[in-house]
Design an enzyme around this catalytic site. Structure first.
Site, PDB file in Angstrom:
ATOM      1  N   ARG A  67       0.622  -1.341  -0.148  1.00  0.00           N
ATOM      2  CA  ARG A  67      -0.099   0.314   0.521  1.00  0.00           C
ATOM      3  C   ARG A  67       0.176   0.744   0.185  1.00  0.00           C
ATOM      4  O   ARG A  67       0.172   2.097  -0.139  1.00  0.00           O
ATOM      5  CB  ARG A  67      -1.099  -0.016   1.290  1.00  0.00           C
ATOM      6  CG  ARG A  67      -1.481   1.086   1.705  1.00  0.00           C
ATOM      7  CD  ARG A  67      -3.654   0.444   1.801  1.00  0.00           C
ATOM      8  NE  ARG A  67      -2.993   0.703   3.343  1.00  0.00           N
ATOM      9  CZ  ARG A  67      -2.625   0.727   4.514  1.00  0.00           C
ATOM     10  NH1 ARG A  67      -2.021   2.490   4.657  1.00  0.00           N
ATOM     11  NH2 ARG A  67      -2.429  -0.021   5.277  1.00  0.00           N
ATOM     12  N   TYR A 119     -16.039  17.296 -16.519  1.00  0.00           N
ATOM     13  CA  TYR A 119     -16.656  15.655 -16.956  1.00  0.00           C
ATOM     14  C   TYR A 119     -17.964  15.331 -15.484  1.00  0.00           C
ATOM     15  O   TYR A 119     -17.879  15.641 -14.573  1.00  0.00           O
ATOM     16  CB  TYR A 119     -15.357  15.046 -16.016  1.00  0.00           C
ATOM     17  CG  TYR A 119     -16.057  13.351 -15.915  1.00  0.00           C
ATOM     18  CD1 TYR A 119     -16.222  12.433 -16.701  1.00  0.00           C
ATOM     19  CD2 TYR A 119     -15.378  12.912 -15.327  1.00  0.00           C
ATOM     20  CE1 TYR A 119     -16.744  11.498 -16.391  1.00  0.00           C
ATOM     21  CE2 TYR A 119     -15.482  11.173 -14.600  1.00  0.00           C
ATOM     22  CZ  TYR A 119     -16.562  10.558 -15.171  1.00  0.00           C
ATOM     23  OH  TYR A 119     -16.543   9.882 -15.277  1.00  0.00           O
ATOM     24  N   ASP A 191      -6.865  18.401 -14.692  1.00  0.00           N
ATOM     25  CA  ASP A 191      -7.381  17.115 -15.799  1.00  0.00           C
ATOM     26  C   ASP A 191      -6.579  17.215 -16.693  1.00  0.00           C
ATOM     27  O   ASP A 191      -6.670  18.271 -17.755  1.00  0.00           O
ATOM     28  CB  ASP A 191      -8.892  17.566 -15.723  1.00  0.00           C
ATOM     29  CG  ASP A 191      -9.056  15.955 -15.826  1.00  0.00           C
ATOM     30  OD1 ASP A 191      -8.628  15.437 -16.976  1.00  0.00           O
ATOM     31  OD2 ASP A 191      -9.940  15.436 -16.178  1.00  0.00           O
ATOM     32  N   LYS A 216      -7.895   5.928 -20.304  1.00  0.00           N
ATOM     33  CA  LYS A 216      -8.305   6.913 -21.194  1.00  0.00           C
ATOM     34  C   LYS A 216      -6.798   6.605 -22.106  1.00  0.00           C
ATOM     35  O   LYS A 216      -6.215   5.590 -22.326  1.00  0.00           O
ATOM     36  CB  LYS A 216      -8.385   7.803 -20.959  1.00  0.00           C
ATOM     37  CG  LYS A 216      -9.630   8.187 -20.111  1.00  0.00           C
ATOM     38  CD  LYS A 216     -10.540   7.289 -20.170  1.00  0.00           C
ATOM     39  CE  LYS A 216     -12.301   8.161 -19.476  1.00  0.00           C
ATOM     40  NZ  LYS A 216     -11.724   7.586 -18.241  1.00  0.00           N
TER      41      LYS A 216
END
Length: 401
Positions: A67, A119, A191, A216
């Site tokens: 982690r 978005y 972004d 993406k």
């Protein structure tokens, strides 16, 4: 969490790779090294949750628990930092997990100013989750930076922008926004999912944080869900890493490997995405059944000059409306497509088509969509890397005579 010694070791590795590589070289070699024990050219997938210690608290190469750090994820994070020219990269389980981590830098009473064309998932996260924790949000158009200046208050701690925006392909002048934020100590997060670092590198223009839905273009093959952050400074990177470690929204090693592999072909893919999209945008603009085409590469785009100044290519995303203004026409068009696939998401090698009002932006209230111009006949295309003529023929037959 991984120890100070581990961070030092990996910083030394990164520094060895900090040479003046061109971007096409960075996507393959930036921040990377061959696996030291075997010489493996590709980083192995380290499927381990924990790491052995010879004595309590003394870590081997800085790894303790996956982690906190995992060698496969670390290779991806170093690659992300390299291609965005940042101090530290972080890989998350999704793009929204990355956005979530940025917002956790804030405190109750803080204010966020965000671009209005946003978005739908980000808008939902802001308004339906973090607003409950007394984080205040303002949504403004950044087409004129003066609008931002008028909205900034003493409580403004973060400015969040997309450029190009999703789905209306508006542009934001990153350098101009940074000039407003930096003197006031306001963090600027960008972004960069639509553009990718192949097209624009916000940190070089004054941003503090870059976010990607790595699902993406970075991954590029529609086979992974992932998110990424790149911080401009080590201090900010360390703060974000603590949030990542404490909250646990990490990317697994196998998915890290897939994104890292995708980055290696990013330049080639983005060139083809951009070349195909420009021709298709020009075709759509001339079609009698098409109303308005949103694509920054068109000279008709109101911010085309900014696009040519800020972006090194124009990307693979196109949105358009129908001259009839009818929702039924957009649905009929989407149902007739054969090469383009009607599906959520974007940025894969295959071409996708989407109805924002019914799909990606359905979480935005209809009144807000109408105010922004996200009409019911709006279609968004993610142009892939297939043969251009096949894509053009598909659009032509779906539009009909």
């Amino acid at each position: 969490m991984d120890g100070t010694n581990g961070r030092r070791v990996r910083a030394e590795i990164r520094n060895k790779n900090v040479i003046q590589m061109k971007f096409n070289t960075k996507v393959i070699h930036g921040g990377q090294q061959h696996e030291p024990h075997t010489g493996s050219v590709n980083v192995p997938v380290f499927l381990t949750s924990t790491f052995a210690q010879k004595t309590p608290g003394k870590l081997q190469n800085g790894y303790e628990y996956s982690r906190g750090a995992n060698p496969t994820r670390q290779a991806l994070e170093d690659s992300l930092a390299s291609i965005e020219n940042g101090a530290r990269g972080l890989a998350f389980g999704s793009g929204l997990a990355a956005v979530d981590a940025v917002l956790k830098l804030l405190s109750p009473g803080d204010e966020v100013i965000a671009v209005d064309d946003l978005y739908g998932g980000t808008y939902r996260l802001f308004t339906r989750l973090f607003s409950k924790y007394q984080i205040n949000f303002k949504f403004v158009s950044f087409e004129n930076v003066d609008a931002l200046v008028q909205e900034v208050s003493e409580n403004t701690k973060l400015v969040w922008i997309e450029t190009p925006t999703n789905p209306l392909m508006k542009l934001v002048d990153i350098e101009a926004v940074a000039a407003v934020c930096r003197p006031k100590g306001i963090l600027l997060a960008v972004d960069n999912t639509f553009a990718t670092p192949f097209i624009q590198r916000p940190l070089e223009l004054g941003a503090d944080i870059v976010m990607h839905s790595a699902t993406k273009y970075l991954g590029g093959h529609s086979d992974v869900i992932a998110g990424a952050l790149v911080a401009r400074t080590e201090e900010l990177g360390e703060a974000l890493h603590f949030i990542q470690f404490a909250s646990g929204a990490i990317l697994g090693p196998h998915d890290s490997y897939l994104v890292l592999r995708g980055i290696k072909t990013l330049s080639l893919r983005m060139q083809r995405h951009s070349e195909n999209a420009l021709v298709l945008a020009q075709f759509l603009e001339q079609h009698p059944k098409v109303g308005k085409v949103y694509y920054p590469g068109l000279t008709s785009h109101p911010q085309h000059d900014l696009a040519t100044r800020q972006m090194e290519a124009m990307g693979g995303m196109i949105s358009f409306t129908f001259s009839s203004g009818e929702k039924a026409d957009s649905i009929a068009f989407l149902e007739k497509l054969k090469v383009f696939t009607l599906a959520e998401s974007l940025g894969g090698v295959e071409s996708l088509a989407n109805h924002p009002a019914l799909m990606t932006h359905a979480s935005i209230p209809v009144e807000k969509r109408q105010e922004l111009g996200i009409s019911d006949d709006l279609v968004r295309l993610s142009v892939g890397i297939e043969d251009l003529q096949d894509l053009k023929n598909d659009l032509e037959q779906a539009l009909g005579k």
